[in-house]
Write an enzyme that holds these catalytic residues in place. Sequence first.
Site, PDB file in Angstrom:
ATOM      1  N   HIS A 108       0.835  -1.188   0.000  1.00 32.90           N
ATOM      2  CA  HIS A 108       0.000   0.000   0.000  1.00 32.90           C
ATOM      3  C   HIS A 108       0.875   1.245   0.000  1.00 32.90           C
ATOM      4  O   HIS A 108       1.959   1.252   0.580  1.00 32.90           O
ATOM      5  CB  HIS A 108      -0.895   0.029   1.238  1.00 32.90           C
ATOM      6  CG  HIS A 108      -1.796  -1.164   1.341  1.00 32.90           C
ATOM      7  ND1 HIS A 108      -2.233  -1.659   2.546  1.00 32.90           N
ATOM      8  CD2 HIS A 108      -2.344  -1.962   0.388  1.00 32.90           C
ATOM      9  CE1 HIS A 108      -3.013  -2.712   2.331  1.00 32.90           C
ATOM     10  NE2 HIS A 108      -3.096  -2.916   1.029  1.00 32.90           N
ATOM     11  N   TYR A 147      -0.018   1.227  13.846  1.00 26.10           N
ATOM     12  CA  TYR A 147       0.828   2.190  13.158  1.00 26.10           C
ATOM     13  C   TYR A 147       0.257   3.592  13.254  1.00 26.10           C
ATOM     14  O   TYR A 147      -0.944   3.806  13.274  1.00 26.10           O
ATOM     15  CB  TYR A 147       1.134   1.787  11.726  1.00 26.10           C
ATOM     16  CG  TYR A 147      -0.017   1.361  10.856  1.00 26.10           C
ATOM     17  CD1 TYR A 147      -0.504   2.192   9.864  1.00 26.10           C
ATOM     18  CD2 TYR A 147      -0.586   0.101  10.987  1.00 26.10           C
ATOM     19  CE1 TYR A 147      -1.533   1.788   9.029  1.00 26.10           C
ATOM     20  CE2 TYR A 147      -1.619  -0.315  10.162  1.00 26.10           C
ATOM     21  CZ  TYR A 147      -2.088   0.545   9.189  1.00 26.10           C
ATOM     22  OH  TYR A 147      -3.110   0.146   8.378  1.00 26.10           O
TER      23      TYR A 147
END
Length: 193
Positions: free
Chosen positions: A62, A132
């Site tokens: 991604h 994250y």
Amino acid sequence: MQIRELSIPGAYEFTPKQFGDDRGVFLEWFKDSTFTPTAGEPLSLKQANCSVSAAGVLRGIHYTANPPGQAKYVTCFKGAFLDVVVDLRVGSPTFGTWDSVLIDDVDRRAVYLSPGLGHAILSLEDGSTVVYLCSLEYTPELDHDVSPLDPDLRIDWPTVGRNGEPLEYILSAKDSIAPTLAVAQESGLLPAL
């Protein structure tokens, strides 16, 4: 905290000092006074994510259109992942190369990716939990993907999990139809250096 720059400029591994006693373990998994001098700029926190995965779940590659780009600071709270960084910046001397870090609940490493880099993770055991910090909120129209199984990238994905069992890769519908790096580049979707 120990810091190691990965083979891709703008990507770093952070290994925290852990302090344990009979109550458990304490560590600082992110500290701005260590991070900012390393990355060259502070991490502007706009979103924090958590993902729990079964063994074999493969998420990515991604990336976010750059500009504005999205920086990520990634760690594993439970279980284990192979965290893979791919240089998707057209014009970069390391374009199309990748590096990886084992992030797990033992060494508790974190990985920083600057904007323009691609990111993928492979869960190495059931219930693995990754978190994250992101410098940009999720914006669907800026979100892009490259196939994590693109044979030209030659990513050395593990075939055995942390428990020694064979891994069967599980991809989302979106990730399973992601273009190769060459197709993404031909389409003009990749960030420039």
